[in-house]
Scaffold this active site. Structure first.
Site, PDB file in Angstrom:
ATOM      1  N   SER A   1      -9.434   4.329   8.798  1.00  0.00           N
ATOM      2  CA  SER A   1      -9.909   5.697   8.562  1.00  0.00           C
ATOM      3  C   SER A   1     -11.408   5.846   8.551  1.00  0.00           C
ATOM      4  CB  SER A   1      -9.635   6.391   7.015  1.00  0.00           C
ATOM      5  OG  SER A   1      -8.150   6.220   6.945  1.00  0.00           O
TER       6      SER A   1
ATOM      7  N   HIS B   1     -15.349 -11.170   7.669  1.00  0.00           N
ATOM      8  CA  HIS B   1     -16.726 -11.465   7.289  1.00  0.00           C
ATOM      9  C   HIS B   1     -17.704 -12.174   8.246  1.00  0.00           C
ATOM     10  CE1 HIS B   1     -16.392 -10.197   2.844  1.00  0.00           C
ATOM     11  NE2 HIS B   1     -15.109 -10.654   3.158  1.00  0.00           N
TER      12      HIS B   1
ATOM     13  N   ARG C   1     -19.449 -11.782  -4.970  1.00  0.00           N
ATOM     14  CA  ARG C   1     -19.943 -10.462  -4.861  1.00  0.00           C
ATOM     15  C   ARG C   1     -20.009  -9.695  -6.223  1.00  0.00           C
ATOM     16  NH1 ARG C   1     -15.538  -7.130  -1.531  1.00  0.00           N
ATOM     17  NH2 ARG C   1     -13.673  -7.175  -2.962  1.00  0.00           N
TER      18      ARG C   1
ATOM     19  N   ALA D   1     -21.550  -7.410   4.769  1.00  0.00           N
ATOM     20  CA  ALA D   1     -22.706  -7.364   3.895  1.00  0.00           C
ATOM     21  C   ALA D   1     -22.128  -7.870   2.469  1.00  0.00           C
ATOM     22  CB  ALA D   1     -23.428  -6.120   3.714  1.00  0.00           C
ATOM     23  N   ASP D   2     -20.943  -7.324   2.073  1.00  0.00           N
ATOM     24  CA  ASP D   2     -21.029  -7.268   0.504  1.00  0.00           C
ATOM     25  C   ASP D   2     -21.072  -8.734  -0.080  1.00  0.00           C
ATOM     26  OD1 ASP D   2     -18.288  -7.825   1.861  1.00  0.00           O
ATOM     27  OD2 ASP D   2     -17.248  -6.528   0.467  1.00  0.00           O
TER      28      ASP D   2
ATOM     29  N   LYS E   1      -9.814  11.548   1.023  1.00  0.00           N
ATOM     30  CA  LYS E   1     -10.347  11.533   2.203  1.00  0.00           C
ATOM     31  C   LYS E   1     -11.944  12.368   2.445  1.00  0.00           C
ATOM     32  CE  LYS E   1      -7.112   8.989   3.717  1.00  0.00           C
ATOM     33  NZ  LYS E   1      -7.482   7.213   4.318  1.00  0.00           N
TER      34      LYS E   1
END
EC number: 5.4.2.12
Length: 514
Positions: free
Chosen positions: A64, A125, A193, A264-265, A337
């Protein structure tokens, strides 16, 4: 009196792919008289919503976020994974300033270049191709000491699958003769994380102090020993790789470090341990004064470190182009959404454009949406019909979440009901456009509900698909083109609204007015 506008409505049916096979196909099983008639009588085609066509790796299913970014941008928007891979294939990777300049700094000072990252073909990743390219680039730039510190996967890959990747890296070093694989540790430690700093500390100490729980002469022997201890890839304990007669490798003052992860996370915490002067996640025993710490992508805006592939701002997305031409627009969806028709459709922009209105319909409070497959589609349609009637908007962007949100449940009967609810709503919208004036484009962001079971195993198929999606024009007489994708939708809207297309939009109209 203000002009009564006749809007162009873009209806995005989330998770509504096109698949001719009736098996486990909730869309074909559903009673959808409105869409059936529109498909039979209106200009229509199929468009691509996955893989290269939306800036993802070849064959990768759409999603999405990517779908809405491409829909609103009017151009193929390459995701970080694809951007970096493309740069390697095109040869541009080898002239990326943040990489070249900072490798050169270490080389000119006779210092080491360290590459670290998730050693995996998973592509979530990181990708081992990017790691190999980084090692090879350091060697090409004349680095005599190039070291790789591998974090092992087992989450986005099978739990014990690292051997082939380790062998590949060891073969690269054997060929280059300028360094080696220096350490291995599971991603459980290096890629936390959730501020579990005791885990990150283990990885940091392995990198900076060569402080491992174990030491082995080769990467493969380290992995085999980990499996003997019943550690899967993700949980491999800190291991230094030290061939006979060699010293364990530490990251020292003046060295350059390149972190090859692109997502990034899970890259932020260990990056902060290296670069933040006031870092307080744990008490560091060593803080090497690096030549540079290079992030492959921007892990966070507040991390002060060079970035190899920085964010690419999207200029003149559809919403911005409407603003520049004094057009009014409505973005409307349910909670599930809402971010997609606003933030993602606007190319990653939080703020509204001038002339933009946003309408959020709360999604129902149920544990899973198979319990209420119609969700709040009728309430959404009430608001949408009122907006058409109001004559306030030049364009309306609407998302019906049902096909995707109920598709993810894996419950076939519920997905059928979800599709029937959406079809009924489309009928109401088309009737309102016929009554008050306006046109519609009906499409989807990716597939889902058209495949509800894995045909080989019989298990529920809860993921997205790589199927094409329908594209229907409810309006004037027009000719549809084949071979188009989501990035061609915004140019189609501009064509139908009689507006010129900005040069940044490289898509082409899917419908041409006769």
């Amino acid at each position: 009196m203000s002009e009564h506008k006749k809007p162009l409505v873009l209806m995005i049916l989330d998770g509504w792919g096109y698949r001719e096979d009736e098996q486990s196909n909730a869309i074909l099983a559903a009673n959808t008289p409105v869409l059936d008639e529109l498909w039979a009588t209106r200009p229509r085609t199929l468009i691509s919503a996955s893989g290269f066509d939306v800036g993802l790796p070849d064959g990768q299913m759409g999603n999405s976020e990517v779908g809405h970014v491409n829909l609103g941008a009017g151009r193929v928007v390459y995701q970080d994974f694809t951007r970096i891979t493309k740069a390697i294939n095109d040869g541009e990777f080898d002239s990326t300033p943040a990489l070249v300049d900072n490798i050169d700094k270490a080389v000119s000072a006779d210092k080491a270049v360290h590459i670290m990252g998730l050693l995996s073909p998973g592509g979530v990743h990181s990708h081992e191709d990017h790691i190999v390219a980084s090692i090879e680039l350091a060697a090409k730039r004349g680095a005599k000491e190039v070291y790789f510190h591998g974090f092992l996967d087992g989450r986005d890959t099978p739990p014990r699958s690292a051997k082939a990747s380790i062998e590949r890296i060891e073969a690269v070093f054997a060929k280059l003769q300028c360094g080696r694989l220096a350490s291995l540790i599971g991603r459980y430690y290096a890629m936390d994380r959730d501020n579990r700093w005791n885990r990150v500390e283990k990885a940091y100490n392995l990198l900076t102090l060569a402080q491992g729980d174990f030491s082995y002469p080769t990467g493969v022997s380290a992995l085999e020993a980990a499996y003997e201890r019943d550690e899967n890839d993700e949980f491999v304990a800190a291991s230094t790789i030290t061939p006979a007669g060699a010293e364990p490798v530490q990251i020292n003052d003046g060295d350059t470090v390149i972190f090859a992860n692109f997502r990034a996370d899970r890259a932020r915490e260990i990056t902060r341990a290296f670069v933040e002067p006031n870092f307080d996640g744990f008490a560091k025993q060593k803080s090497p004064a690096l030549s540079a710490f290079v992030m492959m992508t921007e892990y966070a805006a507040d991390i002060d470190a060079p970035v190899a592939f920085g964010p690419t701002p999207l200029v003149n997305v559809l919403g911005e182009w409407f603003e520049k031409h004094g057009k009014t627009q409505l973005r409307i969806s349910e909670t599930e959404k809402y971010a997609h028709v606003t933030f993602f459709f606007s190319g990653g922009r939080e703020d509204e454009f001038n002339g933009e209105t946003r309408e959020l319909i709360p999604s129902p409070q149920v544990a899973t949406y198979d319990l209420q497959p119609e969700m709040n589609s009728e309430m959404l349609t009430d608001k949408l019909v009122a907006a058409i009637k109001s004559g306030k908007y030049d364009a309306i962007i609407c998302n019906y979440p049902n096909g995707d949100m109920v598709g993810h449940s894996g419950v076939f009967a519920a997905a059928v009901k979800a599709c029937e609810a959406v079809d009924h709503c489309i009928g109401r919208v088309v009737a309102a456009l016929n009554k008050y004036g306006g046109e519609a484009l009906i499409t989807a962001d990716h597939g889902n509900a058209e495949q509800m079971a894995n045909l080989k195993t019989g298990q529920a198929h809860t993921a997205h698909t790589s199927e094409p999606v329908p594209f229907i024009y409810v309006g004037r007489d027009a000719t549809a083109s084949e071979g188009k994708a989501l990035s061609d939708v915004a140019p189609t809207m501009l064509h139908l609204m009689g507006m010129e297309q900005p040069t940044e939009m490289t898509g082409k109209p899917i419908m041409t007015l006769k």
